[in-house]
Design a protein around this motif. Structure first.
Motif, PDB file in Angstrom:
ATOM      1  N   ILE A 122       0.766  -1.284  -0.094  1.00 51.03           N
ATOM      2  CA  ILE A 122       0.094  -0.080   0.071  1.00 51.03           C
ATOM      3  C   ILE A 122       0.933   1.239   0.010  1.00 51.03           C
ATOM      4  CG2 ILE A 122      -1.724   1.061   1.181  1.00 51.03           C
ATOM      5  CD1 ILE A 122      -2.734  -1.400   2.449  1.00 51.03           C
ATOM      6  N   ALA A 123       0.659   2.016  -1.102  1.00 52.06           N
ATOM      7  CA  ALA A 123       1.619   3.215  -1.257  1.00 52.06           C
ATOM      8  C   ALA A 123       0.707   4.545  -1.093  1.00 52.06           C
ATOM      9  CB  ALA A 123       2.145   3.045  -2.458  1.00 52.06           C
ATOM     10  N   ASN A 124      -0.349   4.455  -0.220  1.00 51.75           N
ATOM     11  CA  ASN A 124      -1.267   5.744  -0.297  1.00 51.75           C
ATOM     12  C   ASN A 124      -1.716   5.793   1.235  1.00 51.75           C
ATOM     13  OD1 ASN A 124      -3.998   4.277  -0.231  1.00 51.75           O
ATOM     14  ND2 ASN A 124      -3.311   3.564  -1.932  1.00 51.75           N
ATOM     15  N   GLU A 125      -2.345   6.869   1.577  1.00 54.37           N
ATOM     16  CA  GLU A 125      -3.294   6.948   2.770  1.00 54.37           C
ATOM     17  C   GLU A 125      -4.527   6.767   3.021  1.00 54.37           C
ATOM     18  OE1 GLU A 125      -1.153   7.560   5.470  1.00 54.37           O
ATOM     19  OE2 GLU A 125       0.645   7.858   4.138  1.00 54.37           O
ATOM     20  N   THR A 126      -5.154   6.039   2.004  1.00 51.26           N
ATOM     21  CA  THR A 126      -6.434   6.004   1.750  1.00 51.26           C
ATOM     22  C   THR A 126      -6.840   4.392   1.640  1.00 51.26           C
ATOM     23  OG1 THR A 126      -6.649   6.140  -0.705  1.00 51.26           O
ATOM     24  CG2 THR A 126      -6.909   8.150   0.774  1.00 51.26           C
ATOM     25  N   THR A 127      -6.311   3.492   1.072  1.00 51.00           N
ATOM     26  CA  THR A 127      -6.675   1.904   0.783  1.00 51.00           C
ATOM     27  C   THR A 127      -6.976   1.424   2.368  1.00 51.00           C
ATOM     28  OG1 THR A 127      -5.573   2.027  -1.218  1.00 51.00           O
ATOM     29  CG2 THR A 127      -6.031  -0.088  -0.028  1.00 51.00           C
ATOM     30  N   ARG A 128      -7.924   0.956   2.396  1.00 50.75           N
ATOM     31  CA  ARG A 128      -8.423   0.168   3.715  1.00 50.75           C
ATOM     32  C   ARG A 128      -8.366  -1.337   3.388  1.00 50.75           C
ATOM     33  NH1 ARG A 128     -14.172   2.852   5.252  1.00 50.75           N
ATOM     34  NH2 ARG A 128     -13.506   2.373   7.332  1.00 50.75           N
ATOM     35  N   VAL A 129      -8.301  -1.910   4.534  1.00 48.46           N
ATOM     36  CA  VAL A 129      -7.961  -3.445   4.568  1.00 48.46           C
ATOM     37  C   VAL A 129      -8.952  -4.271   5.331  1.00 48.46           C
ATOM     38  CG1 VAL A 129      -6.047  -5.425   4.716  1.00 48.46           C
ATOM     39  CG2 VAL A 129      -5.303  -2.982   3.893  1.00 48.46           C
ATOM     40  N   VAL A 130      -9.300  -5.370   4.921  1.00 46.19           N
ATOM     41  CA  VAL A 130     -10.072  -6.341   5.757  1.00 46.19           C
ATOM     42  C   VAL A 130      -8.878  -7.720   5.677  1.00 46.19           C
ATOM     43  CG1 VAL A 130     -11.819  -7.871   6.530  1.00 46.19           C
ATOM     44  CG2 VAL A 130     -12.246  -5.570   5.752  1.00 46.19           C
ATOM     45  N   ASP A 131      -8.223  -8.037   6.544  1.00 46.96           N
ATOM     46  CA  ASP A 131      -7.259  -9.145   6.501  1.00 46.96           C
ATOM     47  C   ASP A 131      -8.030 -10.489   7.033  1.00 46.96           C
ATOM     48  OD1 ASP A 131      -5.028 -10.888   6.152  1.00 46.96           O
ATOM     49  OD2 ASP A 131      -4.037  -9.897   7.708  1.00 46.96           O
ATOM     50  N   ALA A 132      -8.135 -11.421   6.440  1.00 47.68           N
ATOM     51  CA  ALA A 132      -8.890 -12.551   6.841  1.00 47.68           C
ATOM     52  C   ALA A 132      -7.668 -13.638   7.567  1.00 47.68           C
ATOM     53  CB  ALA A 132      -9.531 -13.553   5.754  1.00 47.68           C
ATOM     54  N   SER A 133      -6.480 -13.223   7.297  1.00 46.78           N
ATOM     55  CA  SER A 133      -5.351 -14.093   7.860  1.00 46.78           C
ATOM     56  C   SER A 133      -5.168 -13.860   9.313  1.00 46.78           C
ATOM     57  CB  SER A 133      -4.130 -13.714   7.064  1.00 46.78           C
ATOM     58  OG  SER A 133      -3.332 -12.718   7.546  1.00 46.78           O
ATOM     59  N   THR A 134      -4.194 -14.564   9.869  1.00 48.55           N
ATOM     60  CA  THR A 134      -3.776 -14.467  11.101  1.00 48.55           C
ATOM     61  C   THR A 134      -2.809 -13.343  11.339  1.00 48.55           C
ATOM     62  OG1 THR A 134      -4.091 -16.863  11.284  1.00 48.55           O
ATOM     63  CG2 THR A 134      -2.917 -15.989  13.233  1.00 48.55           C
ATOM     64  N   ALA A 135      -2.375 -12.789  10.420  1.00 44.99           N
ATOM     65  CA  ALA A 135      -1.120 -12.067  10.674  1.00 44.99           C
ATOM     66  C   ALA A 135      -1.340 -10.828  11.312  1.00 44.99           C
ATOM     67  CB  ALA A 135      -0.699 -11.656   9.142  1.00 44.99           C
ATOM     68  N   HIS A 136      -2.402 -10.198  11.371  1.00 39.02           N
ATOM     69  CA  HIS A 136      -2.600  -8.895  12.401  1.00 39.02           C
ATOM     70  C   HIS A 136      -3.627  -8.860  13.201  1.00 39.02           C
ATOM     71  CE1 HIS A 136      -0.965  -7.835   8.236  1.00 39.02           C
ATOM     72  NE2 HIS A 136      -0.057  -6.937   8.758  1.00 39.02           N
ATOM     73  N   ARG A 137      -4.145  -9.894  13.767  1.00 38.87           N
ATOM     74  CA  ARG A 137      -5.051 -10.282  14.836  1.00 38.87           C
ATOM     75  C   ARG A 137      -4.721  -9.633  16.232  1.00 38.87           C
ATOM     76  NH1 ARG A 137      -7.191 -16.328  12.825  1.00 38.87           N
ATOM     77  NH2 ARG A 137      -8.129 -15.379  10.905  1.00 38.87           N
ATOM     78  N   VAL A 138      -3.420  -9.539  16.571  1.00 43.27           N
ATOM     79  CA  VAL A 138      -3.181  -9.082  17.757  1.00 43.27           C
ATOM     80  C   VAL A 138      -2.196  -7.764  17.482  1.00 43.27           C
ATOM     81  CG1 VAL A 138      -3.580 -10.986  19.219  1.00 43.27           C
ATOM     82  CG2 VAL A 138      -1.262 -10.584  18.295  1.00 43.27           C
ATOM     83  N   ALA A 139      -2.029  -7.401  16.280  1.00 37.92           N
ATOM     84  CA  ALA A 139      -1.058  -6.204  16.009  1.00 37.92           C
ATOM     85  C   ALA A 139      -1.199  -4.864  16.203  1.00 37.92           C
ATOM     86  CB  ALA A 139      -0.809  -6.328  14.270  1.00 37.92           C
ATOM     87  N   PRO A 140      -0.757  -4.163  16.829  1.00 39.39           N
ATOM     88  CA  PRO A 140      -1.155  -2.832  17.089  1.00 39.39           C
ATOM     89  C   PRO A 140      -1.492  -2.138  15.848  1.00 39.39           C
ATOM     90  CG  PRO A 140       1.223  -3.171  17.866  1.00 39.39           C
ATOM     91  CD  PRO A 140       0.854  -4.608  17.096  1.00 39.39           C
ATOM     92  N   GLY A 141      -2.366  -1.089  15.911  1.00 36.94           N
ATOM     93  CA  GLY A 141      -3.034  -0.304  14.894  1.00 36.94           C
ATOM     94  C   GLY A 141      -4.042  -1.085  14.034  1.00 36.94           C
ATOM     95  N   TRP A 142      -4.151  -2.213  14.362  1.00 31.79           N
ATOM     96  CA  TRP A 142      -5.428  -3.081  13.571  1.00 31.79           C
ATOM     97  C   TRP A 142      -6.632  -3.264  14.733  1.00 31.79           C
ATOM     98  CZ3 TRP A 142      -5.378  -5.414   8.733  1.00 31.79           C
ATOM     99  CH2 TRP A 142      -3.999  -5.175   8.081  1.00 31.79           C
TER     100      TRP A 142
END
Length: 308
Positions: free
Chosen positions: A69-89
């Motif tokens: 992501i190279a912009n300030e607007t794209t939003r994300v829904v992540d179905a993986s385990t990668a960010h489930r306890v990550a700060p900022g998510w």
């Protein structure tokens, strides 16, 4: 019109999300052909052209996509385990994290299927003081084989037939859902988690057995049921039945649905309780949850396109 890109659209979760979006006019779906899906430049272009990206990828690939992501607007829904306890998510269980919180978020991590049942049962009871934060909980769960993705589906649907009628796994007690189960319930200790897979395509049961003697004075089945019913009052997706008279609770009770039911069973002596969540691992446990989050982030009713 909101531009959507499903990164990993060929996987089980991605296919199920796409089915729930078919025929909907609120979204403009960005698609890539088979060759482009494996091309990082094409994926990066699609990601940055989208208003919301749904990631249906293994953990490392999901992290790679976010890094594109190279912009300030794209939003994300992540179905993986990668960010489930990550700060900022934001954790994408709106009934626990808050619908407005999810709606405003830029980065949303979809819950794990097992975690959805566990957290939906435990978090409100911790909040109500009926389960202490220092409780040492055990969780037993069974899932349909589609939760294992294409390789497990192929194993169970191959010419040789199902490899097992019942298989337990996660034997090293390091299942990837455990960190979110602990953190999102505010628990001090990791629950013991014993998952199993059974030869049905989809469906899920998640259970937490409790000795009431280990809980605060006054905690009983009736108060737990009331606390859960109060927490989910008005929810079109999560319900708490007041009674259940059948002798068994089938794993496929909510097959092909995006809803979840929470049960509280107590013994006659008032000594033990079984907390049980029933859902579809592909529905509220995966793709249905992702579409619910997508709806909220797009300012739409949360149930739009869901299978209720």
């Amino acid at each position: 019109m909101t531009k959507i890109f499903i990164d990993g659209a060929a996987g089980t979760t991605g296919i199920q999300i796409r089915e729930r979006l078919d025929g909907r006019t609120e979204f403009d779906l960005i698609t890539l052909d088979d060759a482009q899906r494996k091309d990082d430049a094409a994926r990066a272009g699609a990601i940055n052209a989208a208003d919301i990206v749904l990631l249906c990828l293994p953990d490392e690939a999901a992290k790679q996509s976010v890094a594109m992501i190279a912009n300030e607007t794209t939003r994300v829904v992540d179905a993986s385990t990668a960010h489930r306890v990550a700060p900022g998510w934001v954790y994408g269980l709106p009934e626990i994290s808050g619908r407005e919180t999810v709606a405003r978020a830029r980065f949303v991590s979809n819950p794990g299927c097992y975690s959805t049942g566990f957290i939906a049962l435990v978090a409100p009871l911790v909040q109500a003081g009926l389960i202490p934060v220092d409780a040492r909980l055990s969780c037993y769960a069974a899932s349909g084989y589609s939760g294992g993705g294409k390789s497990m589906i192929a194993d169970y649907e191959g010419a040789a037939g199902a490899p097992s009628a019942f298989a337990t796994y996660g034997l090293t007690l390091g299942h990837k859902h455990v960190p979110e189960m602990k953190e999102r319930c505010g628990l001090l200790h990791r629950p013991i988690f014993a998952p199993t897979v059974v030869p049905v395509y989809s469906g899920m049961i998640v259970e937490i057995p409790l000795h009431l003697a280990t809980l605060p004075v006054g905690a009983d089945a009736a108060r737990m049921r009331t606390a859960l019913a109060d927490h989910y009052a008005g929810s079109p997706i999560i319900s708490v039945p007041t009674s259940y008279d059948a002798a068994t609770l089938p794993i496929e009770l909510l097959k092909d649905k995006d809803v979840m039911q929470l049960f509280v069973f107590g013994d006659r002596g008032g000594e033990q309780v079984r907390l049980v969540a029933v859902l579809d691992n592909l529905g509220k446990g995966a793709s249905g949850a992702a579409v619910q989050n997508l709806n909220l982030m797009s300012g739409l009713p949360e149930t739009t396109g869901l299978r209720l």
